[in-house]
Design a protein around this motif. Sequence first.
Motif, PDB file in Angstrom:
ATOM      1  N   PRO A   1       1.050  -1.378  -0.004  1.00 40.32           N
ATOM      2  CA  PRO A   1       0.351   0.050   0.007  1.00 40.32           C
ATOM      3  C   PRO A   1       0.631   1.114  -0.186  1.00 40.32           C
ATOM      4  O   PRO A   1       1.577   1.127   0.574  1.00 40.32           O
ATOM      5  N   ASN A   2       0.067   2.671  -0.292  1.00 35.37           N
ATOM      6  CA  ASN A   2       1.102   3.829  -0.168  1.00 35.37           C
ATOM      7  C   ASN A   2       0.684   4.530   0.729  1.00 35.37           C
ATOM      8  O   ASN A   2       0.895   5.304   1.272  1.00 35.37           O
ATOM      9  N   GLY A   3       0.716   3.448   2.202  1.00 41.67           N
ATOM     10  CA  GLY A   3       0.512   4.206   2.905  1.00 41.67           C
ATOM     11  C   GLY A   3       0.570   3.539   4.173  1.00 41.67           C
ATOM     12  O   GLY A   3       0.789   2.221   4.460  1.00 41.67           O
ATOM     13  N   THR A   4      -0.348   3.778   5.714  1.00 46.65           N
ATOM     14  CA  THR A   4      -0.145   2.600   6.564  1.00 46.65           C
ATOM     15  C   THR A   4      -0.886   1.838   7.102  1.00 46.65           C
ATOM     16  O   THR A   4      -2.287   2.340   6.462  1.00 46.65           O
ATOM     17  N   VAL A   5      -0.692   0.380   7.583  1.00 49.27           N
ATOM     18  CA  VAL A   5      -1.882   0.029   7.317  1.00 49.27           C
ATOM     19  C   VAL A   5      -1.439  -0.431   9.322  1.00 49.27           C
ATOM     20  O   VAL A   5      -0.735  -0.905   9.759  1.00 49.27           O
ATOM     21  N   ASN A   6      -2.967  -0.363   9.095  1.00 48.25           N
ATOM     22  CA  ASN A   6      -3.214  -0.791  10.638  1.00 48.25           C
ATOM     23  C   ASN A   6      -3.216  -1.886  10.991  1.00 48.25           C
ATOM     24  O   ASN A   6      -3.614  -1.805  13.004  1.00 48.25           O
ATOM     25  N   GLY A   7      -4.282  -2.321  10.316  1.00 44.83           N
ATOM     26  CA  GLY A   7      -4.739  -3.928  10.856  1.00 44.83           C
ATOM     27  C   GLY A   7      -4.705  -4.573  10.195  1.00 44.83           C
ATOM     28  O   GLY A   7      -4.902  -4.620   8.766  1.00 44.83           O
ATOM     29  N   MET A   8      -4.875  -6.708   9.961  1.00 42.27           N
ATOM     30  CA  MET A   8      -4.921  -7.108   9.176  1.00 42.27           C
ATOM     31  C   MET A   8      -5.595  -8.017   9.516  1.00 42.27           C
ATOM     32  O   MET A   8      -5.560  -8.582  10.766  1.00 42.27           O
ATOM     33  N   ALA A   9      -6.243  -8.471   8.475  1.00 40.61           N
ATOM     34  CA  ALA A   9      -7.652 -10.401   9.306  1.00 40.61           C
ATOM     35  C   ALA A   9      -7.102 -11.138   8.030  1.00 40.61           C
ATOM     36  O   ALA A   9      -7.738 -11.122   6.974  1.00 40.61           O
ATOM     37  N   LEU A  68      -6.594 -12.187   2.860  1.00 39.50           N
ATOM     38  CA  LEU A  68      -6.671 -11.295   3.887  1.00 39.50           C
ATOM     39  C   LEU A  68      -7.481  -9.598   3.500  1.00 39.50           C
ATOM     40  O   LEU A  68      -6.831  -9.115   2.879  1.00 39.50           O
ATOM     41  N   TYR A  69      -7.550  -9.403   4.494  1.00 39.36           N
ATOM     42  CA  TYR A  69      -8.384  -7.909   4.975  1.00 39.36           C
ATOM     43  C   TYR A  69      -7.230  -7.055   4.994  1.00 39.36           C
ATOM     44  O   TYR A  69      -6.370  -7.505   6.384  1.00 39.36           O
ATOM     45  N   VAL A  70      -6.733  -6.174   4.618  1.00 40.38           N
ATOM     46  CA  VAL A  70      -5.106  -5.716   4.891  1.00 40.38           C
ATOM     47  C   VAL A  70      -6.410  -3.617   4.857  1.00 40.38           C
ATOM     48  O   VAL A  70      -7.169  -2.877   4.452  1.00 40.38           O
TER      49      VAL A  70
END
Length: 219
Positions: A35-43, A49-51
């Motif tokens: 991604p082009n920014g911050t990833v705050n959570g994954m499931a 895979l949900y990001v």
Amino acid sequence: SILLFVAVLAGAGVPSGVAHAQTSPLGTPVATWVPNGTVNGMALDGDLLYVGGAFDQVNLPTGSFASVDAATGAVITSGAKLQARVTAIASDGAGGWYVATLTGAFDTAQAYVDHVQPGGAIDPAWRRPDFGRSLVTGLAIEGGRLFASGGLATVNGLPRAGIVALDPISGAVLPWSANLAFTGGSALPSVTGIATSPGRLYLSGLFTQAGGDARTNFA
């Protein structure tokens, strides 16, 4: 920033059975979408895979060398995945590229020139010239030679002020020399611009002589 929640196939681009986070047996991360920014959570839900996070695009990484569509600007990944700073490129005329890069900074800086094949792999027959602490800022092909220019002093231990001719197949330093010199000061001669026409090479930069003749900054 924009909050985006995206789902991707967990197995896409990774070997079967590597859907969850784990250490690569090669010691390097598995290539994946970024991604082009911050990833705050994954499931993880089965093969999905949900990001979620503060980003608005997810793309395949290109590294610092990529091609784009001249009409639309869409990125066409090269496959080379170069991570160093790219300072110059030149087509090899057969779908591949010569790419000059710079790693490190200040007293640890190191310049390289590589031959990238059409598929994105580094040519195994190519041997990187040793530019020492010099910077390569220009590349050009003419007369069966690859010319690399910049703030050069020596290449493979041979004196080559400002510009060097390389074998385009092996990367070996050729006997050709422009014999650039700078008189009237302590600066070393350098080449900041390079262009070609059939049988000719045009140079601009900081020098007062070329081939023993007076040529102030252009030859």
